[in-house]
Design a protein around this motif. Structure first.
Motif, mmCIF file in Angstrom:
data_model
loop_
_atom_site.group_PDB
_atom_site.id
_atom_site.type_symbol
_atom_site.label_atom_id
_atom_site.label_comp_id
_atom_site.label_asym_id
_atom_site.label_seq_id
_atom_site.Cartn_x
_atom_site.Cartn_y
_atom_site.Cartn_z
ATOM 1 N N PRO A 35 6.965 12.276 16.237
ATOM 2 C CA PRO A 35 6.259 12.605 14.952
ATOM 3 C C PRO A 35 5.684 11.498 14.471
ATOM 4 N N VAL A 36 4.650 11.736 14.239
ATOM 5 C CA VAL A 36 3.623 10.829 13.269
ATOM 6 C C VAL A 36 2.691 11.447 12.289
ATOM 7 N N ALA A 37 2.258 10.807 11.376
ATOM 8 C CA ALA A 37 1.258 11.265 10.522
ATOM 9 C C ALA A 37 -0.087 10.713 10.417
ATOM 10 N N PRO A 38 -1.059 11.273 10.133
ATOM 11 C CA PRO A 38 -2.397 10.566 10.103
ATOM 12 C C PRO A 38 -2.201 9.350 9.070
ATOM 13 N N THR A 39 -3.231 8.315 9.501
ATOM 14 C CA THR A 39 -3.272 7.281 8.687
ATOM 15 C C THR A 39 -3.765 7.589 7.294
ATOM 16 N N SER A 40 -3.399 6.518 6.295
ATOM 17 C CA SER A 40 -4.316 6.748 4.941
ATOM 18 C C SER A 40 -5.881 6.398 5.372
ATOM 19 N N GLU A 41 -6.636 6.802 4.386
ATOM 20 C CA GLU A 41 -7.936 6.904 4.633
ATOM 21 C C GLU A 41 -8.454 5.291 4.633
ATOM 22 N N PRO A 42 -9.465 4.936 5.461
ATOM 23 C CA PRO A 42 -10.017 3.646 5.456
ATOM 24 C C PRO A 42 -10.263 3.203 3.968
ATOM 25 N N THR A 43 -10.358 1.886 3.520
ATOM 26 C CA THR A 43 -10.531 1.128 2.392
ATOM 27 C C THR A 43 -11.917 0.451 2.524
ATOM 28 N N GLY A 44 -12.467 0.194 1.319
ATOM 29 C CA GLY A 44 -13.459 -0.551 1.012
ATOM 30 C C GLY A 44 -14.869 -0.277 1.709
ATOM 31 N N LEU A 45 -15.110 1.070 1.759
ATOM 32 C CA LEU A 45 -16.456 1.411 2.412
ATOM 33 C C LEU A 45 -17.366 1.087 1.595
ATOM 34 N N CYS A 46 -18.636 0.317 2.281
ATOM 35 C CA CYS A 46 -19.791 -0.220 1.605
ATOM 36 C C CYS A 46 -20.803 -0.142 2.585
ATOM 37 N N VAL A 47 -22.025 -0.730 1.869
ATOM 38 C CA VAL A 47 -23.118 -0.667 2.924
ATOM 39 C C VAL A 47 -23.461 -2.123 2.826
ATOM 40 N N ASP A 48 -23.588 -2.503 4.096
ATOM 41 C CA ASP A 48 -23.694 -4.054 4.481
ATOM 42 C C ASP A 48 -25.269 -4.440 4.488
ATOM 43 N N ASP A 49 -25.909 -3.526 5.131
ATOM 44 C CA ASP A 49 -27.285 -3.546 5.299
ATOM 45 C C ASP A 49 -28.211 -2.503 5.435
ATOM 46 N N ILE A 50 -29.454 -2.148 5.155
ATOM 47 C CA ILE A 50 -30.238 -1.100 5.386
ATOM 48 C C ILE A 50 -31.626 -1.600 5.771
ATOM 49 N N GLU A 82 -4.726 1.136 4.675
ATOM 50 C CA GLU A 82 -3.456 0.467 4.101
ATOM 51 C C GLU A 82 -2.283 0.837 4.832
ATOM 52 N N ARG A 83 -2.250 2.251 5.191
ATOM 53 C CA ARG A 83 -0.846 2.549 5.857
ATOM 54 C C ARG A 83 -1.366 3.164 7.214
ATOM 55 N N ILE A 84 -0.801 2.522 8.412
ATOM 56 C CA ILE A 84 -1.166 2.766 9.808
ATOM 57 C C ILE A 84 -0.168 3.788 10.334
ATOM 58 N N GLY A 85 1.109 3.759 9.843
ATOM 59 C CA GLY A 85 2.288 4.380 10.634
ATOM 60 C C GLY A 85 2.679 3.823 11.895
ATOM 61 N N SER A 86 3.532 4.784 12.610
ATOM 62 C CA SER A 86 4.127 4.073 13.670
ATOM 63 C C SER A 86 3.346 4.568 14.820
ATOM 64 N N ALA A 87 2.254 5.372 14.668
ATOM 65 C CA ALA A 87 1.405 5.925 15.817
ATOM 66 C C ALA A 87 0.141 4.657 15.949
ATOM 67 N N GLU A 88 -0.293 4.209 17.220
ATOM 68 C CA GLU A 88 -1.266 3.177 17.356
ATOM 69 C C GLU A 88 -2.780 3.838 16.726
ATOM 70 N N LEU A 89 -3.477 3.044 16.060
ATOM 71 C CA LEU A 89 -4.781 3.274 15.458
ATOM 72 C C LEU A 89 -5.659 3.500 16.864
ATOM 73 N N GLU A 90 -6.342 4.840 17.181
ATOM 74 C CA GLU A 90 -7.152 4.953 18.080
ATOM 75 C C GLU A 90 -8.587 4.512 17.766
ATOM 76 N N GLY A 91 -9.021 4.632 16.535
ATOM 77 C CA GLY A 91 -10.369 4.270 16.343
ATOM 78 C C GLY A 91 -10.545 5.071 15.150
#
Length: 1251
Positions: free
Chosen positions: A835-850, A863-872
């Motif tokens: 049993p695993v849950a999806p992670t929380s949403e990524p944080t601090g999304l911003c534009v670095d260059d354009i 902020e919350r990954i959970g017990s399952a490994e983050l795949e990408g």
């Protein structure tokens, strides 16, 4: 050089939401500055634009939002200016305390009384006017220049006591909180005033220490109440908390208002000793100064450690920590031992159960050593092994235990070396985990685990709350070696939950489910119709084999007797009545004990009337006498006995033939097919043999057909044929064998959640002859053998959501099918799942260059990954106004920054990022607004490295590799020149990239020296930077070496500097002499600075030659300059009379040539103050702090090197700030210089927050 400062302060501004604000700062000279937002660095982006032109720096904030209303700062060198951005109240109302995260910024007005902040950090009694703040800001400083005094919330504290202010006679409370979730026992807390005074002994009418524990939040709260504060209570305090190997401390201040100086009273009055020893210490200091000077350090070196505090108090030493450090250093400088070449280390550490080897080296290889443990001699045993190899002596201790934690001594005669051995207990691991349990209400439960060490301490928790032995003995804890058991007596529904056992090296979870007792009836009792003297059997089957029951007849309990038998075997209850009589007819009831229902059936008595039948009576089958028709169907449960009792008549007694054919194998009007099985009975004897399960018998008036343990293949149409000379009769009986269903196929896991899963299965291939009424599911942990039932009532669907699982633990599922007969065997187990849950949403999304076709995005992990490994991460984009999201990449990316290419120029695009694990994608992180795909011009700027701002000096033949970074968009054009001329590509290699340019010279020559200038240009905007390169070589020989004069044993020489100095300054000369007879050269002077010298101590009667080498930073010149003339030292007879000179007075009064510079430093890091002084004779230097002599203070170290004076302050705290003065005195006068030192508290940790 003094650090750069910001003379013009940046002011706080107010703006509306959606507007643009520009903050400007001007520095004294062009330097690089840092812009901060809420104590975090600001980088250039579409939101923030940072620019600099000479001394003027600006920060532009675009499209202001509510979250931008924070505190900002600009830093140049050691100067920091704070300011704020506020949102107009007409647009939005700000919370009162959201103006600035730094309490030191928001300073109350002088005329308004200060109020105490909310009470979690430090609260005052209702009658107090004291204020508890983060740290007292130094008075006289402007608001924007106050130091950042936020404390770092790390370690054990969840809330630290804060500095406070109070008036004389009022009360104040300081509060500290510690989280006990990760602690196995209660932490110990000390409240300390100053540097060493423990306040636990000062509790009384003015001081009270309290503590309590919140069992729900698992937080320890410690309070220090100061009642009726006095002036001498002011000063520095410290709170220390410790638990086993963990430690944390916090400093805070108390300011008492209402006296002339808000610091310390020097009068030792009636109550001054309650919280202050300062007056006593000062009096002792005066008393000591009148006595002859005593070397305190010699006393401390010869005293045992237990007497250190007493001696320090006697001689006025207040800095105990500094005293111990200095004493430790002095002990290290002891003279080397004559008996030991190498002593034992001060301490050793070993894990329990391992071995340790102690080693010393002795001066005499034949010396005998003795080993002692806590002063007792050690003798060689199996655990203690002595070894002697050359001059090395070893003590090996095998299988160390806690008893080996002691002091060990190695002695040779009177000399000895001592060490301490610390035995470290390994972490206690849980080797056998708890298992989930499902029990019925009122039963006893035992949770059992096994740990790696006997006698280890464990802690039991239920749903995060620690369990203890209460008065009702609900919980009992048992230890048996490595096994630990939690016993719960008489469980109820309230005991359901997750139980956890914790050690210092791990933890284990298990779930307890409590069900109400629900009795299922597998077989009900049926109505019976029996004849006289036959046997009547009432039988029922229930789910619990331990349930007892009572039989009733017409409401009266049935008692067993000679004809009546009551039996209970497993789940089956029977009431048997032999030799049935008419009075046995009635209603029979079975009542299970403890359950509010009953099972009822009726016994009918059948009277058989015997009429006179003629001798020739054709046979007749009387099936209708049992209430059945000829085509009636009889149901029998597989495994039970099939008994067909058919009444027949006929005279003479007919012959009975039983046959079995397939059910429905012939239709009415068709010829009967041949039977598969035939059994014949005549006159009570079986004429046709049958297998062991089938029994056929005939009695007067009855023919009975019995099959023991009916099976599925026994199903079909049974025909009975009776014949006698008078005729025959035939009847068909349909028999249907019903059974439990076949087990379903292995279930499939459709999806998983944080504590749940959705499971699906297919119905069984065979339903057992009865429709499937539902399914029962069970689950277990993968490594466990205990299956836990999830439902007691049959579940009718084939898709089920299982809940109440532990995230990260692998499980398996299986299914039972249930029909009216019973429950099937279990299905095969499903594939293991977690049993695993999806992670929380990524944080601090911003534009670095354009750019025109690409965009660079970056973000931080969830902020919350959970017990399952983050795949990408999955990156998607869409056009503004569209809902069609297009993946930017065909697969997931593991990086937190990407460049999305091939975007349409000029389009407004929206971007989002989702994190993926085995449970699926998380919620998306989306940019706040659409981005226009168009490159933004960035002003070209060269970032010249610090080491290239001075002249770069290289030796001939060395490689030159200059890397100069720059910025600018689009990619700027880079041009290199040397002395205003373009570089020759045959001699110099230039490589350019988007962010830097490299100048490379493989083998430098003298001609490569010069001024190199690099220029970056975008259209009409450009930036320049210059680098001075100096290629140096060995100098040439000096010129014109002459012998100027010869007298006595001396020769005066003179020469001129070399023509070629090697492109750098001449640092000195080397003068050599040689006797003309041997021509062996000897050096007279090295690093000689002048171009003339006097060579003395020559031998009389010898003739000498001389030569001189020139020296620069590269080395000596390859060739020397030889003297043309030789010098002959004449023999005796010539007396040289030196001229007389008046002695010159070189004395000079002390004068500081470089001043002390005021500094601002961070607490906890060593700080230094430096200046330079000259004077003849050498002046005596004395350092003062606030006009107090600090020469003998252990906290300070003073250095003097060639007139450069340095004062080092070891790990300063806020109380080390003040005015420091250096005084130089000699016979010709004195000079004084002073500066101010400000000590700032450490910064608070930065809080992660999405932009």
């Amino acid at each position: 050089l003094p650090p750069p400062t910001i003379p013009s302060s940046t002011k706080t501004q107010t703006a509306e939401i959606g507007a643009t604000v520009i903050f400007e700062a001007e520095t004294e000279k062009p330097v690089k500055v840092r812009w901060l937002r809420d104590s975090k660095d600001i980088a250039s982006s579409y939101k923030y634009t940072i620019s600099a032109e000479g001394n003027l720096h600006s920060l532009t904030i675009n499209n202001i939002a509510q979250e931008d209303a924070l505190g900002y700062a600009v830093i140049a060198g050691m100067s920091k200016v704070k300011f704020e951005l506020k949102i107009k109240e007409s647009e939005v109302k700000e919370p009162e305390k959201a103006v600035s995260p730094d309490p030191a910024v928001a300073e109350p007005k002088p005329e308004e009384p200060k109020e105490a902040p909310p009470a979690p950090t430090g609260s005052s009694a209702p009658d107090t006017s004291g204020t508890v703040s983060d740290c007292s800001a130094p008075e006289g400083l402007p608001e924007s220049h106050r130091p950042d005094t936020r404390q770092d919330l790390t370690g054990l504290f969840t809330e630290k006591p804060q500095s406070g202010e109070v008036n004389v006679g009022e009360n104040i409370t300081f509060v500290a909180r510690v989280c006990g979730e990760s602690l196995l026992k209660k932490p110990s807390v000390k409240w300390i005033k100053g540097k060493w005074m423990d306040l636990a002994s000062k509790s009384g009418k003015h001081l009270q220490l309290k503590e309590h524990y919140d069992r729900n939040s698992k937080v320890y709260t410690f309070e220090m109440h100061i009642i009726a504060a006095k002036a001498n209570f002011a000063g520095a305090y410290r709170c220390e908390v410790s638990s086993r190997d963990k430690f944390d401390s916090c400093n805070f201040d108390l300011v008492v208002h209402g006296n002339k100086n808000n610091y310390i009273s020097t009068d030792a009055g009636e109550d001054s000793g309650e919280l202050d020893f300062s007056a006593l210490l000062k009096k002792r200091a005066v008393h000591v100064s009148t006595e002859p000077e005593v070397d305190v350090w010699e006393i401390l070196q010869n005293a045992p450690p237990s007497e250190y505090e007493k001696i320090a108090f006697q001689y006025g030493i207040t800095d105990l920590r500094g005293m111990l450090k200095r004493l430790k250093k002095m002990k290290k400088e002891e003279k080397k031992s004559a008996a030991f070449l190498r002593k034992l280390d001060p301490a050793y550490q070993v894990e329990k159960g391992h071995k340790i080897k102690l080693q010393v080296e002795v001066a005499n290889p034949d010396a005998e050593v003795k080993w002692l443990k806590n002063g007792q001699e050690i003798h060689p045993t199996g655990r203690y092994i002595f070894e002697s190899v050359g001059n090395k002596r070893f003590l090996t201790i095998n299988n160390c235990t806690l008893a080996d934690d002691a002091a060990y001594t190695c002695t040779i005669g009177e000399e000895k070396t001592v060490t301490e051995l610390f035995v470290k207990e390994p972490p206690v691991l849980i080797v056998r985990n708890l298992e989930d349990q499902m029990v019925m209400k009122g039963e006893r439960v035992e949770f059992e685990c096994e740990v790696s060490e006997e006698g280890a301490q464990v802690k039991w928790e239920k749903d995060g709350v620690e369990l203890t032995r209460d008065e009702s003995f609900k919980y009992r804890f048992k230890k048996d070696g490595c096994k630990h058991v939690l016993i719960i007596n008489d469980v109820t529904k309230e005991d359901c939950g997750h139980y956890r056992v914790k050690t210092n090296g791990g933890q284990s979870f298990a779930e307890l489910m409590v069900q109400e007792k629900q009795l299922e009836v597998y077989q009900n009792i049926a109505d019976l119709t029996v004849k006289a003297k036959d046997q009547a059997v009432f039988k029922c089957e229930v789910s619990d084999e331990n349930v007892k029951g009572i039989w009733y007849k017409n409401g009266v309990e049935v008692k067993p007797d000679a004809r009546t038998h009551i039996t209970h075997i497993g789940r089956i209850h029977k009431l048997t009545i032999d030799d049935v009589k008419p009075e046995d007819e009635g209603d029979y009831t079975f009542v299970p004990e403890g359950y509010a229902f009953n099972l009822s059936a009726k016994l009918n008595f059948l009277e058989v009337k015997i009429d006179f039948v003629p001798r020739q009576d054709p046979p007749k089958i009387h099936l209708d006498c049992m209430g059945r028709t000829a085509e009636s169907t009889i149901l029998v449960v597989a495994g039970n006995k099939l008994r067909l009792d058919v009444p027949i008549t006929g005279d003479p007694a007919p012959t009975v033939v039983w046959t079995k054919g397939e059910k429905g194998s012939f239709k009415e009007g068709e010829s009967r097919p041949e039977p598969r099985h035939t059994w014949t009975v005549k006159n009570g004897e079986v004429l046709t043999d049958s297998d062991g399960r089938v029994h056929v018998e005939s009695t007067k008036g009855h023919c009975i057909f019995t099959i023991e343990g009916a099976e599925r293949q026994d199903e079909g149409v049974y025909s009975v044929i009776v014949r006698n000379p008078a005729g025959e009769d035939t009847a068909d009986i349909n028999v249907k064998v019903v059974d439990v269903p076949d087990p379903p196929e292995a279930p499939r896991i459709l999806s998983v959640g944080e504590d749940s899963c959705v499971v699906q299965w297919d119905p069984p291939l065979f339903d057992g002859g009865q429709p499937v009424i539902g399914y029962v599911l069970e689950r277990k942990k993968k490594k466990s053998y205990r299956w836990m039932r999830l439902n007691f009532d049959p579940f009718k669907e084939t898709t089920y959501e299982a809940k109440r699982m532990i995230e990260g633990v692998p499980y398996e599922m299986r299914v039972y099918a249930v029909n009216a007969i019973g429950m099937s065997r279990p299905s095969a187990a499903s594939q293991p799942f977690v049993p695993v849950a999806p992670t929380s949403e990524p944080t601090g999304l911003c534009v670095d260059d354009i750019s025109d076709t690409t965009i660079s995005l970056k973000w931080r992990p969830p902020e919350r990954i959970g017990s399952a490994e983050l795949e990408g991460y999955g990156v998607e984009y869409c056009k503004e106004g569209s809902d069609e999201w297009i993946p930017a990449f065909p697969s997931l990316t593991e990086s937190t920054s990407v460049i999305v290419c091939d975007l349409p120029t000029g389009e407004k695009m929206q971007f989002r990022v989702r994190a993926y694990n085995m449970a699926g994608p998380s919620l998306p992180a989306t940019l706040q607004q659409a981005v226009t795909i168009r490159e933004i011009m960035q002003r070209p700027k060269i970032w010249l490295p610090r080491n290239l701002r001075q002249t770069l000096i290289k030796k001939v033949g060395e490689t030159i590799n200059l890397v100069i970074p720059f910025q600018g968009k689009p990619r700027p054009q880079v041009t290199w020149t040397k002395n205003d001329e373009l570089l020759d590509p045959r001699q110099v290699s230039i490589r350019n990239s988007d962010t830097d340019t490299i100048l490379f010279i493989r083998k430098s020559e003298r001609k490569d020296s010069g001024k190199y200038e690099v220029q970056v240009q975008i259209e009409n905007v450009q930036d320049r930077a210059s680098v001075n390169i100096q290629i140096v070589d060995l100098p040439g020989p000096p010129q014109n070496l002459k012998v100027i004069d010869v007298w006595g044993f001396n020769v005066a020489l003179e020469w001129k500097p070399p023509k070629d100095n090697g492109n750098c300054d001449i640092t000195g000369y080397t003068i050599q002499k040689a006797d003309k007879k041997t021509m062996d050269w000897y050096t007279v002077y090295e690093q000689y600075r002048r171009t003339n010298c006097v060579v003395s101590d020559l031998i009389m009667g010898n003739e000498y030659m001389f030569r001189v080498y020139a020296m620069n930073m590269v080395g000596l010149s390859p060739e020397p300059c030889l003297s043309k003339d030789s010098a002959y030292i004449q023999k005796t007879g010539i007396v040289y009379k030196p001229p007389s000179y008046k002695e010159h007075d070189f004395s000079e009064a002390p004068k500081f040539t470089h001043p002390l510079v005021s500094r601002s430093v961070i607490a906890g890091y060593n700080a230094t103050l430096s200046c330079s002084v000259r004077g003849i004779p050498k002046p005596k230097i004395t350092w003062y702090k606030n006009k107090m002599d600090i020469t003998n203070e252990a906290k300070y170290r003073m250095f003097s090197n060639q007139g450069v004076l340095t004062l080092e302050i070891r790990k300063p705290c806020p109380f080390d700030g003040g005015v420091y003065m250096c005084k130089a005195v000699n016979d010709s006068g004195e000079d004084i210089i002073e500066c101010k030192l400000e000590v700032r508290c450490k910064y608070m940790p930065l809080t992660k927050k999405a932009t």
